[in-house]
Design a protein around this motif. Structure first.
Motif, PDB file in Angstrom:
ATOM      1  N   UNK B 108       0.353  -3.012   8.412  1.00  0.00           N
ATOM      2  CA  UNK B 108       0.130  -2.001   7.373  1.00  0.00           C
ATOM      3  C   UNK B 108       1.408  -1.793   6.567  1.00  0.00           C
ATOM      4  N   UNK B 109       1.731  -2.778   5.737  1.00  0.00           N
ATOM      5  CA  UNK B 109       3.002  -2.686   5.012  1.00  0.00           C
ATOM      6  C   UNK B 109       2.851  -2.139   3.602  1.00  0.00           C
ATOM      7  N   UNK B 111       1.912   0.165   0.224  1.00  0.00           N
ATOM      8  CA  UNK B 111       2.240   1.531  -0.147  1.00  0.00           C
ATOM      9  C   UNK B 111       1.153   2.486   0.333  1.00  0.00           C
ATOM     10  N   UNK B 112      -0.108   2.088   0.154  1.00  0.00           N
ATOM     11  CA  UNK B 112      -1.211   2.975   0.542  1.00  0.00           C
ATOM     12  C   UNK B 112      -1.216   3.213   2.046  1.00  0.00           C
ATOM     13  N   UNK B 113      -0.872   2.161   2.810  1.00  0.00           N
ATOM     14  CA  UNK B 113      -0.842   2.322   4.265  1.00  0.00           C
ATOM     15  C   UNK B 113       0.322   3.203   4.687  1.00  0.00           C
ATOM     16  N   UNK B 114       1.357   3.255   3.838  1.00  0.00           N
ATOM     17  CA  UNK B 114       2.565   3.986   4.215  1.00  0.00           C
ATOM     18  C   UNK B 114       2.464   5.464   3.860  1.00  0.00           C
ATOM     19  N   UNK B 115       1.267   5.994   3.930  1.00  0.00           N
ATOM     20  CA  UNK B 115       1.126   7.434   3.795  1.00  0.00           C
ATOM     21  C   UNK B 115       0.679   7.909   2.434  1.00  0.00           C
ATOM     22  N   UNK B 116       0.497   6.984   1.484  1.00  0.00           N
ATOM     23  CA  UNK B 116       0.028   7.406   0.174  1.00  0.00           C
ATOM     24  C   UNK B 116      -1.481   7.554   0.260  1.00  0.00           C
ATOM     25  N   UNK B 120      -5.727   9.181  -4.168  1.00  0.00           N
ATOM     26  CA  UNK B 120      -4.850   9.663  -5.246  1.00  0.00           C
ATOM     27  C   UNK B 120      -5.444   9.259  -6.599  1.00  0.00           C
ATOM     28  N   UNK B 127       2.870   3.305 -13.244  1.00  0.00           N
ATOM     29  CA  UNK B 127       3.893   3.879 -12.376  1.00  0.00           C
ATOM     30  C   UNK B 127       4.464   2.754 -11.511  1.00  0.00           C
ATOM     31  N   UNK B 128       5.715   2.887 -11.081  1.00  0.00           N
ATOM     32  CA  UNK B 128       6.276   1.875 -10.182  1.00  0.00           C
ATOM     33  C   UNK B 128       6.605   2.568  -8.872  1.00  0.00           C
ATOM     34  N   UNK B 129       6.011   2.111  -7.806  1.00  0.00           N
ATOM     35  CA  UNK B 129       6.258   2.728  -6.505  1.00  0.00           C
ATOM     36  C   UNK B 129       6.540   1.643  -5.486  1.00  0.00           C
ATOM     37  N   UNK B 130       7.535   1.886  -4.658  1.00  0.00           N
ATOM     38  CA  UNK B 130       7.850   0.835  -3.695  1.00  0.00           C
ATOM     39  C   UNK B 130       8.026   1.398  -2.295  1.00  0.00           C
ATOM     40  N   UNK B 131       7.749   0.575  -1.313  1.00  0.00           N
ATOM     41  CA  UNK B 131       7.929   0.978   0.081  1.00  0.00           C
ATOM     42  C   UNK B 131       8.509  -0.222   0.832  1.00  0.00           C
ATOM     43  N   UNK B 132       9.439   0.060   1.727  1.00  0.00           N
ATOM     44  CA  UNK B 132      10.091  -1.031   2.463  1.00  0.00           C
ATOM     45  C   UNK B 132       9.827  -0.939   3.959  1.00  0.00           C
TER      46      UNK B 132
END
Lengths: 379, 379
Positions: B108-109, B111-116, B120, B127-132
């Motif tokens: 689950x890497x 952005x949506x899996x990371x709590x977004x 929404x 928009x630019x959104x990133x998760x690492x």
């Protein structure tokens, strides 16, 4: 395929990964795989931990991804491009510099072997001469350049001659060498700041300087101390005691200890430098190397038949002395140089010595400005 | 140990080694080893070939040196430092971008899996959104950053809306993305020209942009063409046909062909770009990939039990569809992305896209000047 994956506790425990330095913690989730969400989002605050199929706020990998194949991908690239390695040998004539280099690389790679007459006259000033070879082993190609410094230390008869005029003053001996080392950094820097850069900048920087100490059995000469003191901050110096077969085992041990003490007293940092140990594992490995230094070596590049086998050795009046496998110090140097620290020598040269030169150069005279040079770029 | 060495004819024949480009010829001397003297001497003309123990002007290696251990040395360094990889996903909402990324990286890497929140609202502008995440496999650690672009393509109802005002005009869709990509190059460039540089510059540059094409079965939208046309020169674009399970096998083949033709007609160069093939071996491998592109994919990041085994799949009214191993296109993408071209994607980004940006930037306004920034250097 899951078998390929493992999380080694010792790895994450032993060293300073960049994300640890950035304050990011790695959380172990299972023995087989780990994953941690770290938010670097541009607009929002840190989100809650990722939704997870396993409990505990992280997620487990469901199968083999192939991250570790990066090693194989790098191997393929290295096999295609090859790499450069440049060694400088410094020491007065007759110390077996050429022979040692030939011994280390198991072939006639030295300048003298490359057609330079053995009976050439010793120059009155220090000369810089280099010869390059391409050696291939296991499909990997290395362009090896041996930089020789004939004339170094040859006109000095007195250890305390610092005030004597040319060619006796020691600085006439290290200055051309220091100049050569810096010229290579300058070449690299100029290529690096070019607007149109080469895809691969030719690397002529000296990655390693083998400094040959005379097997006097007494102590270091003033020139040895001055040279290493001045150049240890711009190049990786590996001091070696030359022609150590002229000393008995006890004499050798005693001389090695004395040299180590003198190097320490004079604050001379030889390679591998303590301050650049990456982690505890590195420190432990390098401590063993540092304890064995300076290596007391004997080169042998002649081939003889012993019991039907081709061996490298030295033929004396007492028989053939087989060298490479039995000589501990030489083995240690051969392990260090081609087999374990080649990449590290290149990295220390780039990350430490070259960066120091670059920072100094950019600070003076307003620095270097990018040059538009489209002539021989291969972008 | 001699067994380890070999000279592969195919290697030296197939690719453009740097010394070949420099006009230096490699001469094969034996099947096991080769060595060639190349003079780069500073003062004298080219010397005769090296003295040799074998006939023919070259010399044979007398034993194992250890040049090929450079691969192992590099492996150790990579295991210690880890590496960065950054993927951008572009495509309008509902095309399964998050799911595909989760599928590729078996976790689950996204952005949506990371709590977004999944519910929404679709933003009115891009928009630019990133998760690492840090993922470890086989002891190798990768910092994977997924850059998402919510809002892209969502406000466009008309394919020919190029003259309509905000937020319908296509440039409002690619401009924030282009800006983000260039900002990362700028960040890297600023770090690179600093006088005191970091030992390892954090790499936030986008190494790969997965562009999701709607499975319309018709043709590319104007926005698709414009986006890829404009951005293919600053980032590695991999076009994928999203949710391809909505098409029959014939429809999919036909649509793929049409998309390929349109990409060609519009001069869109997607990754792996023909002009960057290193050699014939590379060309042959990449031709196969190019022929299979754009990959028609279906993501599946949910885990189900099938015959007692955990599998990733999609549960439909007709049963569980096992995805990853059977889906050819997805397999091809999974092979390309983590398993065979990760390093190449990084190198093309650095050597081509970043260098192009850097040259343009240094040419304008008198270029960037080195900055003395000692705050967070870890030299």
């Amino acid at each position: 395929m899951l078998e390929k994956r493992s999380v080694s506790g010792s790895h994450s425990a032993s060293c300073g990964f960049w994300w640890r330095r950035a304050g990011i913690k790695l959380i172990k989730l299972s023995l087989r795989s780990l994953i941690l969400a770290v938010c670097v989002n541009e607009r929002r605050p840190f989100p809650p931990p990722p939704c997870s199929q396993s409990s505990g706020g992280g997620s487990t990998l469901l199968g083999y991804i192939g991250i570790d194949t990066i090693i194989e991908q790098m191997r393929k690239k290295t096999m295609k491009t090859g790499f450069d390695f440049n060694i400088m040998v410094v020491g007065h004539s007759g110390l077996g510099k050429s022979t040692l280099v030939n011994t280390l690389f198991k072939s006639q790679v030295s300048r003298k072997s490359a057609g330079w007459a053995r009976d050439e006259k010793i120059p009155k000033t220090v000369d810089i001469k280099s010869v390059s070879h391409v050696i291939e082993e296991g499909g990997v190609k290395m362009k090896l350049t041996i930089v020789d410094t004939p004339g170094f230390g040859d006109q000095i008869n007195n250890d305390n001659c610092i005030l004597l005029p040319w060619p006796h003053a020691p600085w006439f001996h290290w200055e051309p060498i220091s100049k050569y080392i810096n010229e290579q950094y300058e070449k690299f820097l100029k290529e690096e700041v070019n607007i149109t850069r080469k895809k691969r900048i030719p690397d002529t920087r000296v990655h390693c300087c083998l400094y040959f100490i005379s097997p006097t059995g007494h102590s270091l000469r003033q020139l040895d101390v001055e040279f290493m003191k001045r150049l240890s901050h711009s190049v990786n110096i590996i001091p070696v005691i030359a022609k150590s077969d002229t000393m008995t085992v006890e004499e050798k041990q005693e001389f090695k200890q004395r040299v180590r003490k003198e190097l320490e007293m004079n604050g001379i940092e030889f390679y591998p430098q303590k301050e650049f140990d990456d982690d505890m594992e590195d420190k432990s490995d390098n401590d063993k190397i540092r304890e064995a230094m300076p290596f007391a070596v004997v080169g042998s590049d002649k081939e003889y038949q012993v019991n039907g086998k081709r061996v490298l050795g030295r033929k004396t009046a007492w028989g053939i002395v087989e060298e490479p496998t039995n000589h501990r110090s030489l083995c240690a140097l051969a392990r260090l140089l081609p087999r374990s620290h080649l990449q590290d020598l290149k990295e220390v040269t780039h990350n430490i010595h070259y960066e120091t030169y670059r920072a100094r150069r950019l600070n003076e005279n307003g620095g270097l400005h990018p040059i538009c040079d489209t002539q021989d770029s291969n972008l």
